[in-house]
Design a protein around this motif. Structure first.
Motif, short mmCIF file in Angstrom:
data_model
loop_
_atom_site.label_atom_id
_atom_site.label_comp_id
_atom_site.label_asym_id
_atom_site.label_seq_id
_atom_site.Cartn_x
_atom_site.Cartn_y
_atom_site.Cartn_z
N LYS A 26 7.00 -18.66 12.42
CA LYS A 26 7.29 -18.86 11.43
C LYS A 26 7.65 -17.03 10.30
CE LYS A 26 3.24 -18.59 9.69
NZ LYS A 26 1.70 -20.09 8.70
N THR A 27 6.98 -16.69 11.07
CA THR A 27 7.03 -15.41 9.74
C THR A 27 8.82 -14.22 9.30
OG1 THR A 27 4.41 -14.50 11.54
CG2 THR A 27 6.21 -12.47 10.16
N ALA A 28 8.58 -14.15 8.35
CA ALA A 28 9.85 -13.63 7.72
C ALA A 28 9.42 -11.61 7.74
CB ALA A 28 9.95 -14.42 6.38
N ILE A 29 10.11 -11.24 8.33
CA ILE A 29 10.47 -10.44 7.91
C ILE A 29 10.65 -9.92 6.29
CG2 ILE A 29 11.69 -7.69 8.27
CD1 ILE A 29 11.59 -8.54 10.97
N LEU A 30 9.70 -8.97 5.37
CA LEU A 30 9.77 -8.02 4.35
C LEU A 30 10.23 -6.75 4.25
CD1 LEU A 30 9.63 -9.19 1.49
CD2 LEU A 30 7.41 -8.70 1.33
N ALA A 31 11.28 -6.64 4.28
CA ALA A 31 11.35 -4.83 4.37
C ALA A 31 10.62 -3.93 3.35
CB ALA A 31 12.85 -4.81 4.80
N ALA A 32 9.74 -3.26 3.44
CA ALA A 32 9.05 -2.53 2.52
C ALA A 32 9.77 -0.78 2.20
CB ALA A 32 7.49 -2.45 2.66
N ALA A 33 8.86 -0.59 1.73
CA ALA A 33 9.12 0.77 1.37
C ALA A 33 10.71 0.99 1.77
CB ALA A 33 7.95 2.07 2.73
N TYR B 24 7.12 -0.80 7.09
CA TYR B 24 8.05 0.48 6.49
C TYR B 24 8.62 1.43 6.17
CZ TYR B 24 2.82 -0.31 4.23
OH TYR B 24 1.58 -0.56 3.46
N VAL B 25 9.94 1.09 6.16
CA VAL B 25 11.28 1.42 6.07
C VAL B 25 11.37 2.79 6.45
CG1 VAL B 25 13.71 1.45 6.10
CG2 VAL B 25 12.37 -0.74 5.78
N ASN B 26 10.92 3.22 5.40
CA ASN B 26 11.40 4.95 4.83
C ASN B 26 10.63 5.25 5.20
OD1 ASN B 26 13.39 6.84 3.04
ND2 ASN B 26 11.15 7.20 2.71
N ARG B 27 8.68 4.96 5.91
CA ARG B 27 8.26 5.72 6.23
C ARG B 27 8.60 5.99 7.75
NH1 ARG B 27 2.87 4.18 3.31
NH2 ARG B 27 1.85 6.04 5.00
N ILE B 28 8.88 4.40 8.45
CA ILE B 28 8.97 4.68 9.84
C ILE B 28 10.92 6.21 10.22
CG2 ILE B 28 10.02 3.53 11.79
CD1 ILE B 28 8.83 0.72 10.20
N GLU B 29 11.52 5.54 9.25
CA GLU B 29 12.62 6.45 9.18
C GLU B 29 12.37 7.64 9.58
OE1 GLU B 29 16.90 6.40 9.87
OE2 GLU B 29 15.08 4.96 9.82
N LEU B 30 11.59 8.35 8.43
CA LEU B 30 11.39 9.84 8.07
C LEU B 30 10.28 10.19 9.30
CD1 LEU B 30 10.37 9.92 4.18
CD2 LEU B 30 12.03 10.98 4.93
N SER B 31 9.97 9.66 10.14
CA SER B 31 8.43 9.92 10.90
C SER B 31 9.17 10.01 12.78
CB SER B 31 7.52 8.93 11.19
OG SER B 31 7.12 8.92 12.59
N THR C 173 1.42 -2.31 5.95
CA THR C 173 1.22 -1.31 7.35
C THR C 173 1.85 -1.49 8.57
OG1 THR C 173 -1.26 -1.93 8.14
CG2 THR C 173 -1.04 -0.64 5.81
N ILE C 174 3.20 -1.79 8.95
CA ILE C 174 3.55 -1.82 10.30
C ILE C 174 4.94 -0.62 9.94
CG2 ILE C 174 4.90 -3.22 11.46
CD1 ILE C 174 3.94 -6.06 10.60
N PHE C 175 4.15 -0.08 11.91
CA PHE C 175 5.42 0.58 11.62
C PHE C 175 6.02 0.59 12.88
CE2 PHE C 175 2.19 2.08 8.38
CZ PHE C 175 2.54 3.10 7.91
N GLU C 176 5.51 -0.21 13.34
CA GLU C 176 6.73 -1.00 14.87
C GLU C 176 5.89 -1.87 15.91
OE1 GLU C 176 4.31 1.26 18.32
OE2 GLU C 176 3.31 2.97 16.93
N THR C 177 7.69 -2.60 16.28
CA THR C 177 7.98 -3.96 17.24
C THR C 177 6.25 -4.66 16.95
OG1 THR C 177 9.95 -3.47 17.25
CG2 THR C 177 9.45 -4.98 18.16
#
Length: 224
Positions: A157-164, A129-136, A108-112
């Motif tokens: 160490k955190t890896a970004i896993l682009a979702a939605a 959440y790629v698509n939901r951020i893009e729509l918002s 549920t990440i929407f911002e940096t």
């Protein structure tokens, strides 16, 4: 960029595994609820169908509940990754669980700013959440780029896993940002590897050239 599948479709998971391109599988409460089956049985089938990590989300909202559910999820297999929402209690849970050796995924990440906190808490993965951020806000890929630069600058160490991710174009744009992975619904993955008329036309030309020399598709290239 690595590909995960966001699904409980065992056939689709097996096909992606057989192709040699599958890095892992993600699920969420909405996806698991559609199975109408024992959740642990479904998770066991997914683990058997592929060799990578399997991410499962806690349902609890409070710290104690998150920790209890996360530990139960982690006990299923060493390959389990526990998805934790990017809330105050969620960040606390990530920090505690990672110190216990349990891999977490901030969801549920929407911002940096949320991804930055997940990295500080030690989360193994973070899923904007790629698509939901893009729509918002229309700046999903800027968020990905900013987040990746932040991780690189400080060596988290955190890896970004682009979702939605809802389209092949979104997948390709994610790849251009340099993030580690994307998790795709089955239909987008199918579009990604689907054949095209250009491919089929090329293959027909190869067949015709082969057959003009009296050969078949199955002819041996070299004689023993």
């Amino acid at each position: 960029m690595k590909i995960w599948l966001d699904t409980i479709d065992i056939d689709a998971i097996r096909k992606a595994q057989a192709m040699g391109v599958l890095a892992g599988v993600t699920t969420n409460p909405s996806i698991l609820a559609t199975s109408n089956r024992d959740v642990e049985a479904v998770l066991g089938e997914i683990l058997d169908a592929q060799s990578g990590p399997l991410a499962v989300q806690v349902a609890a909202r409070g710290l104690d509940g998150m920790l209890a559910q996360a530990r139960r999820i982690a006990g299923i297999s060493p390959r389990m990754v526990v998805k934790i929402p990017a809330t105050e209690d969620g960040f606390r849970a990530m920090s505690i669980l990672e110190r216990e050796g349990i891999s977490t995924l901030a969801t549920t990440i929407f911002e940096t700013r949320q991804l930055a906190l997940a990295a500080l808490a030690g989360a193994s993965y973070a899923a904007p959440y790629v698509n939901r951020i893009e729509l918002s806000t229309g700046n999903a890929f800027e968020v990905l780029e900013q987040s990746q630069r932040l991780l690189d600058a400080y060596g988290y160490k955190t890896a970004i896993l682009a979702a939605a991710v809802k389209t092949v174009d979104q997948f390709l744009r994610c790849a251009q940002t340099g993030v580690a992975a994307a998790t795709l619904p089955v239909e987008v993955f199918q579009q990604l590897h689907a054949s095209s008329e250009d491919i089929e036309q090329s293959l027909r030309k190869f067949d015709a050239a082969w057959q003009s020399n009296g050969l078949t598709r199955d002819a041996a290239l070299f004689k023993a």
